[in-house]
Design an enzyme around this catalytic site. Structure first.
Site, PDB file in Angstrom:
ATOM      1  N   THR A 192      -2.968  -8.763  -0.414  1.00 34.41           N
ATOM      2  CA  THR A 192      -3.383  -7.831  -1.706  1.00 34.41           C
ATOM      3  C   THR A 192      -2.208  -8.047  -2.628  1.00 34.41           C
ATOM      4  O   THR A 192      -0.880  -8.483  -2.563  1.00 34.41           O
ATOM      5  CB  THR A 192      -2.900  -6.559  -0.794  1.00 34.41           C
ATOM      6  OG1 THR A 192      -3.638  -6.310   0.128  1.00 34.41           O
ATOM      7  CG2 THR A 192      -3.039  -5.391  -2.020  1.00 34.41           C
ATOM      8  N   ARG A 220     -15.228  -0.519   6.112  1.00 35.93           N
ATOM      9  CA  ARG A 220     -14.001  -0.203   6.381  1.00 35.93           C
ATOM     10  C   ARG A 220     -13.180  -0.138   4.877  1.00 35.93           C
ATOM     11  O   ARG A 220     -13.221  -1.267   4.173  1.00 35.93           O
ATOM     12  CB  ARG A 220     -13.031  -1.216   7.253  1.00 35.93           C
ATOM     13  CG  ARG A 220     -11.690  -0.733   7.397  1.00 35.93           C
ATOM     14  CD  ARG A 220     -10.865  -1.722   6.455  1.00 35.93           C
ATOM     15  NE  ARG A 220      -9.510  -1.311   6.641  1.00 35.93           N
ATOM     16  CZ  ARG A 220      -8.446  -1.904   5.994  1.00 35.93           C
ATOM     17  NH1 ARG A 220      -8.874  -2.562   4.807  1.00 35.93           N
ATOM     18  NH2 ARG A 220      -7.292  -1.691   6.072  1.00 35.93           N
TER      19      ARG A 220
HETATM   20  N1  GLY Z   1      -3.582  -2.990   2.082  1.00 34.42           N
HETATM   21  C1  GLY Z   1      -4.746  -3.651   2.291  1.00 34.42           C
HETATM   22  C2  GLY Z   1      -5.688  -3.060   3.128  1.00 34.42           C
HETATM   23  O1  GLY Z   1      -5.145  -2.799   4.247  1.00 34.42           O
HETATM   24  O2  GLY Z   1      -6.856  -3.123   2.779  1.00 34.42           O
END
Ligand code: GLY
Length: 324
Positions: A192, A220
């Protein structure tokens, strides 16, 4: 004699206020936290990561040096990271269980507490720009999926095929997880990207962009597009961008909690970020956070063996690092 004493006392107060070292602007970035060691990464790969992190810092620095806003700096810096196949955002994003790419991003303006976020994006090259457009051009904070893409097209964004985001490395990660029938939480959850900037006007902005987790299912969504979890900015405290196992960050209200510790308990930014990482560790989560406050103090905390990270300040201070 009394006059000399007066000037010395004044000089000491000036020094201790930190005024002489407060940078005019500052910018901090991350490219994900996770299990990584110098042994497991060739020096060529390490250098490539460092090259792109340096390029991202340069781009952000240039915006701020020329009087640009913190929002411009955050967006332009994150675009560099989204366009690189190295990170789990934009071009290098991980695959869902179905073999598609679904991207999440958010941005927050610490001056006004305005925010914009998008999730489940399949056809926009730079989700961070779309998140900013949601903040600036819509009456909403958070748009998702097809609706978010419709909004993007109405706002003049060009779409790309989902295949634009394909990378061999991420595809292999998905195949490995599918073979072992492992849950998304155990998979590739690193990379990320995020950026926090303080501009010459004294304003702070934060942004985060991700592909989420390899093998994610059922639509999700992690913490990255959730304001107060993966991203938060408030001129009165600081700006924050997170990386790690999103479910924990959402449950902790991670970045808003750091801001609250600074606001109510008067903790400094590093202590507050460290305290939040300790809460994460106690819960069994892994990851990291970057942050900066209005004096340009930087925090880069994580409980993993590494985090791609770096910062730059107007006074020439700079650091880029990968491992602990
Ligand atoms: N930190 C990124 C995610 O869990 O989608």
């Amino acid at each position: 004699m009394r006059q000399v004493f007066f000037y010395m006392a004044f000089f000491l107060i000036y020094l201790s206020s930190g005024a002489q070292t407060s940078p005019k602007y500052a910018l901090v970035i991350h490219g994900g936290a996770g299990v990584m060691s110098e042994k497991s990464m060739t020096s060529e790969i390490q250098n490539e990561y460092l090259r792109v992190l340096n390029k991202a810092l340069q781009v952000g620095d240039s915006v701020l040096l020329h009087g640009g806003t913190c929002l411009d700096a955050v967006e332009k810096t994150i675009i560099i990271l989204e366009d690189s196949p190295l990170f789990n955002a934009g071009k290098g994003a991980v695959f869902t269980h179905e073999g598609t790419i679904e991207l999440d991003a958010s941005v927050m303006d610490g001056k006004t507490l305005a925010a914009g976020a998008v999730s489940g994006i399949k056809d926009i090259r730079n989700p961070i720009s779309l998140a900013r457009t949601v903040m600036e051009k819509s009456e909403h904070v958070f748009l998702t999926g097809i609706g978010a893409s419709q909004f993007a097209v109405e706002q003049g964004f060009k779409t790309v095929e989902n295949s634009y985001f394909f990378t061999e490395k991420r595809y292999k990660s998905l195949q490995e997880l599918l073979k072992k029938e492992r849950e998304p939480a155990t998979g590739d959850k690193h990379g990320t990207v995020g950026c926090v900037a303080l501009d010459t006007f004294g304003n702070i902005a934060a942004g985060t962009s991700t592909g989420g987790m390899t093998n994610k299912k059922y639509g999700r969504v992690g913490d990255s597009p959730v304001i107060g979890a993966g991203t938060y900015a408030n001129n009165q405290t600081g700006g924050f961008s997170c990386t790690g196992h999103g479910e924990f960050y959402i449950r902790l209200g991670f970045s808003r909690d750091i801001s609250a510790m600074m606001e109510y308990r008067k903790m400094n930014i590093r202590k507050a970020c460290r305290a939040e990482i300790d809460k994460l560790t106690k819960m069994g989560g892994t990851g990291g956070v970057i942050g900066l406050d209005r004096k340009g103090n930087i925090a880069m905390e994580f409980n993993t063996s590494g985090m791609f990270r770096g910062y730059i300040k107007s006074n020439g201070e700079k650091e880029v690092a990968i491992f602990k």
